[in-house]
Scaffold this motif. Structure first.
Motif, PDB file in Angstrom:
ATOM      1  N   GLN A 125       0.826  -1.206   0.000  1.00 38.76           N
ATOM      2  CA  GLN A 125       0.000   0.000   0.000  1.00 38.76           C
ATOM      3  C   GLN A 125       0.863   1.260   0.000  1.00 38.76           C
ATOM      4  O   GLN A 125       0.558   2.241  -0.681  1.00 38.76           O
ATOM      5  N   LYS A 126       1.954   1.220   0.778  1.00 37.51           N
ATOM      6  CA  LYS A 126       2.853   2.369   0.809  1.00 37.51           C
ATOM      7  C   LYS A 126       3.484   2.602  -0.555  1.00 37.51           C
ATOM      8  O   LYS A 126       3.638   3.745  -0.993  1.00 37.51           O
ATOM      9  N   ALA A 127       3.860   1.512  -1.225  1.00 35.13           N
ATOM     10  CA  ALA A 127       4.444   1.642  -2.561  1.00 35.13           C
ATOM     11  C   ALA A 127       3.444   2.255  -3.529  1.00 35.13           C
ATOM     12  O   ALA A 127       3.802   3.102  -4.361  1.00 35.13           O
ATOM     13  N   ALA A 128       2.183   1.843  -3.417  1.00 35.10           N
ATOM     14  CA  ALA A 128       1.141   2.407  -4.281  1.00 35.10           C
ATOM     15  C   ALA A 128       0.954   3.897  -4.007  1.00 35.10           C
ATOM     16  O   ALA A 128       0.845   4.707  -4.939  1.00 35.10           O
ATOM     17  N   VAL A 129       0.931   4.265  -2.732  1.00 34.32           N
ATOM     18  CA  VAL A 129       0.788   5.685  -2.361  1.00 34.32           C
ATOM     19  C   VAL A 129       1.963   6.504  -2.902  1.00 34.32           C
ATOM     20  O   VAL A 129       1.796   7.601  -3.418  1.00 34.32           O
ATOM     21  N   LEU A 130       3.169   5.947  -2.786  1.00 33.85           N
ATOM     22  CA  LEU A 130       4.358   6.642  -3.274  1.00 33.85           C
ATOM     23  C   LEU A 130       4.268   6.879  -4.778  1.00 33.85           C
ATOM     24  O   LEU A 130       4.540   7.983  -5.260  1.00 33.85           O
ATOM     25  N   LEU A 131       3.874   5.853  -5.546  1.00 31.76           N
ATOM     26  CA  LEU A 131       3.788   5.982  -6.990  1.00 31.76           C
ATOM     27  C   LEU A 131       2.703   6.972  -7.396  1.00 31.76           C
ATOM     28  O   LEU A 131       2.862   7.737  -8.352  1.00 31.76           O
ATOM     29  N   ILE A 132       1.593   6.953  -6.662  1.00 31.02           N
ATOM     30  CA  ILE A 132       0.525   7.928  -6.929  1.00 31.02           C
ATOM     31  C   ILE A 132       1.043   9.340  -6.688  1.00 31.02           C
ATOM     32  O   ILE A 132       0.787  10.270  -7.470  1.00 31.02           O
ATOM     33  N   SER A 133       1.815   9.503  -5.617  1.00 25.73           N
ATOM     34  CA  SER A 133       2.357  10.818  -5.259  1.00 25.73           C
ATOM     35  C   SER A 133       3.371  11.311  -6.291  1.00 25.73           C
ATOM     36  O   SER A 133       3.472  12.507  -6.565  1.00 25.73           O
ATOM     37  N   LEU A 134       4.137  10.387  -6.856  1.00 24.89           N
ATOM     38  CA  LEU A 134       5.168  10.765  -7.828  1.00 24.89           C
ATOM     39  C   LEU A 134       4.583  11.155  -9.176  1.00 24.89           C
ATOM     40  O   LEU A 134       5.231  11.862  -9.958  1.00 24.89           O
ATOM     41  N   GLY A 135       3.380  10.678  -9.472  1.00 22.93           N
ATOM     42  CA  GLY A 135       2.760  11.005 -10.749  1.00 22.93           C
ATOM     43  C   GLY A 135       3.052   9.955 -11.801  1.00 22.93           C
ATOM     44  O   GLY A 135       3.988   9.148 -11.660  1.00 22.93           O
ATOM     45  N   PRO A 136       2.267   9.946 -12.900  1.00 20.77           N
ATOM     46  CA  PRO A 136       2.359   8.881 -13.905  1.00 20.77           C
ATOM     47  C   PRO A 136       3.704   8.796 -14.623  1.00 20.77           C
ATOM     48  O   PRO A 136       4.203   7.707 -14.905  1.00 20.77           O
ATOM     49  N   GLU A 137       4.306   9.932 -14.943  1.00 19.59           N
ATOM     50  CA  GLU A 137       5.548   9.916 -15.722  1.00 19.59           C
ATOM     51  C   GLU A 137       6.696   9.292 -14.929  1.00 19.59           C
ATOM     52  O   GLU A 137       7.406   8.399 -15.410  1.00 19.59           O
ATOM     53  N   ARG A 138       6.894   9.734 -13.679  1.00 13.87           N
ATOM     54  CA  ARG A 138       7.965   9.183 -12.851  1.00 13.87           C
ATOM     55  C   ARG A 138       7.676   7.741 -12.452  1.00 13.87           C
ATOM     56  O   ARG A 138       8.581   6.911 -12.376  1.00 13.87           O
ATOM     57  N   SER A 139       6.414   7.424 -12.203  1.00 21.05           N
ATOM     58  CA  SER A 139       6.040   6.055 -11.840  1.00 21.05           C
ATOM     59  C   SER A 139       6.319   5.094 -12.991  1.00 21.05           C
ATOM     60  O   SER A 139       6.761   3.960 -12.781  1.00 21.05           O
ATOM     61  N   ALA A 140       6.076   5.560 -14.221  1.00 16.39           N
ATOM     62  CA  ALA A 140       6.348   4.724 -15.393  1.00 16.39           C
ATOM     63  C   ALA A 140       7.832   4.390 -15.472  1.00 16.39           C
ATOM     64  O   ALA A 140       8.225   3.278 -15.837  1.00 16.39           O
ATOM     65  N   GLY A 141       8.669   5.359 -15.112  1.00 20.07           N
ATOM     66  CA  GLY A 141      10.116   5.119 -15.108  1.00 20.07           C
ATOM     67  C   GLY A 141      10.526   4.081 -14.086  1.00 20.07           C
ATOM     68  O   GLY A 141      11.427   3.269 -14.327  1.00 20.07           O
ATOM     69  N   ILE A 142       9.830   4.083 -12.945  1.00 23.73           N
ATOM     70  CA  ILE A 142      10.123   3.090 -11.899  1.00 23.73           C
ATOM     71  C   ILE A 142       9.660   1.707 -12.329  1.00 23.73           C
ATOM     72  O   ILE A 142      10.342   0.703 -12.085  1.00 23.73           O
ATOM     73  N   PHE A 143       8.513   1.628 -13.003  1.00 27.72           N
ATOM     74  CA  PHE A 143       7.978   0.344 -13.456  1.00 27.72           C
ATOM     75  C   PHE A 143       8.960  -0.407 -14.356  1.00 27.72           C
ATOM     76  O   PHE A 143       8.971  -1.634 -14.405  1.00 27.72           O
ATOM     77  N   LYS A 144       9.793   0.344 -15.081  1.00 29.08           N
ATOM     78  CA  LYS A 144      10.752  -0.276 -15.996  1.00 29.08           C
ATOM     79  C   LYS A 144      11.748  -1.166 -15.263  1.00 29.08           C
ATOM     80  O   LYS A 144      12.355  -2.048 -15.856  1.00 29.08           O
ATOM     81  N   HIS A 145      11.943  -0.903 -13.955  1.00 31.24           N
ATOM     82  CA  HIS A 145      12.933  -1.647 -13.178  1.00 31.24           C
ATOM     83  C   HIS A 145      12.304  -2.748 -12.319  1.00 31.24           C
ATOM     84  O   HIS A 145      13.010  -3.399 -11.537  1.00 31.24           O
ATOM     85  N   LEU A 146      11.004  -2.962 -12.458  1.00 30.78           N
ATOM     86  CA  LEU A 146      10.318  -3.943 -11.629  1.00 30.78           C
ATOM     87  C   LEU A 146      10.011  -5.214 -12.406  1.00 30.78           C
ATOM     88  O   LEU A 146       9.961  -5.215 -13.639  1.00 30.78           O
TER      89      LEU A 146
END
Length: 337
Positions: free
Chosen positions: A12-33
């Motif tokens: 849940q914390k990870a989801a909150v963090l990604l929501i807070s970072l916004g779609p563009e930055r979250s998409a960049g993080i998804f590339k490493h998961l």
């Protein structure tokens, strides 16, 4: 993902963090998961209806503190991280952050040796039992391990390489004891489960980094003492994509001995960088012909691709043994002019 406290879960914390970072930055993080992690997070984000400003701030602060601690651990170990965090966050908060990390992270043993010069480390371990040396080298970078194994007496090189290759799991108690022998000032965070280290891949990385003379001595000894292990190691030592380690002249020399049909099949599943390196070292006419063959042959079984690639790898190794080409490696091969 585990929960750090009695509140919301780590997922849940990870989801909150990604929501807070916004779609563009979250998409960049998804590339490493990993794919399953992306699926879990996407579902959790979809089920998160709203995020209060207070929760958002708490999650971002916790993320910052954990990142800070990880950075300090990477720089100098747990003790170093704890001291810096105490200065930055206070004693109580520092202990809390470190506790979170020790429960969720595996810090590799012998982290302290990453900053130690390999030749200096050699003085500490060269008189140790070969099994102890193998254990330590398994946790080192391939570059550091290559320097040390090349500096060992010839009669010990193959023995240590063999022990790395057949090493599977080592008790945390044994690892801690070896760390004490090296007078480590860092606490071990190895889980109480057995730690998987060494193996054929580990010794392959080391052998791909040492100088050619050391590699040949080790492999020749293993071929006599452990022929099956030597064969397994040799198959992994130079893969087709490593053709990028060759200079243009070497690639051109290799291509003279390669069957065009084998080359077309071998290139079928390789990346664009490898294909470009090959095509740039042949005539435009031949490159067009190979490309047409690749296109017209249609789907090819992976087994056939691997066999074709292995044929070319065998040619490369044969030419290197004959001194006609040089494979660029980090172990101090002499330049041939």
């Amino acid at each position: 993902m585990r929960s750090f406290d009695n509140g919301i879960s780590g997922l849940q914390k990870a989801a909150v963090l990604l929501i807070s970072l916004g779609p563009e930055r979250s998409a960049g993080i998804f590339k490493h998961l990993k794919e399953e992690e992306i699926e879990e997070l996407t579902l959790e984000i979809a089920n998160t209806r709203s995020v209060t400003p207070q929760l958002k701030e708490e999650v971002i602060n916790e993320f910052y503190e954990v990142c800070l601690a990880q950075q300090y651990i990477a720089e100098g170990g747990i003790t170093y991280a704890k001291e810096l965090l105490e200065n930055a966050l206070g004693s109580e908060k520092a202990i809390e952050v470190i506790s979170k990390l020790t429960a969720s992270l595996q810090v590799k043993p012998f982290e302290f040796i990453k900053k130690v010069d390999a030749t200096q480390l050699l003085n500490f371990i060269q008189d140790e039992h070969p099994q102890t040396i193998a254990l330590i080298l398994s946790y080192m970078s391939s570059g550091q391990a290559a320097v040390i194994i090349a500096s060992l007496p010839p009669d010990r090189q193959a023995d240590v390489a063999r022990r790395i290759a057949v090493m599977d799991r080592t008790s945390p108690d044994v690892i801690k004891e070896v760390e004490k022998v090296l007078e480590s000032k860092f606490a071990s965070l190895v889980n109480q489960d057995y730690t998987i280290i060494g193996g054929v891949d580990a010794v392959v990385e080391i052998l791909n980094t040492v100088d050619r003379g050391t590699e040949k001595h080790i492999m020749e000894t293993l071929e006599i003492e452990e022929p099956e292990l030597a064969d397994e190691i040799r198959k992994k030592m130079f893969v087709f994509e490593d053709i990028l380690l060759l200079d243009d002249r070497a690639i051109q020399r290799v291509l003279r001995d390669v069957d065009n049909n084998d080359l077309a099949v071998a290139l079928k599943s390789t990346n664009e960088q490898v294909q470009t390196a090959v095509f740039n070292n042949m005539s435009k006419r031949l490159a067009v012909m190979i490309k047409e063959d690749m296109e017209f042959m249609g789907p090819v079984r992976m087994k056939d691709v691997e066999e074709a690639q292995q044929k070319i790898v065998n040619i490369i190794r044969k030419l290197e043994d004959a001194g006609e080409i040089v494979i660029s490696r980090g172990g101090g091969d002499e330049i041939v002019v």
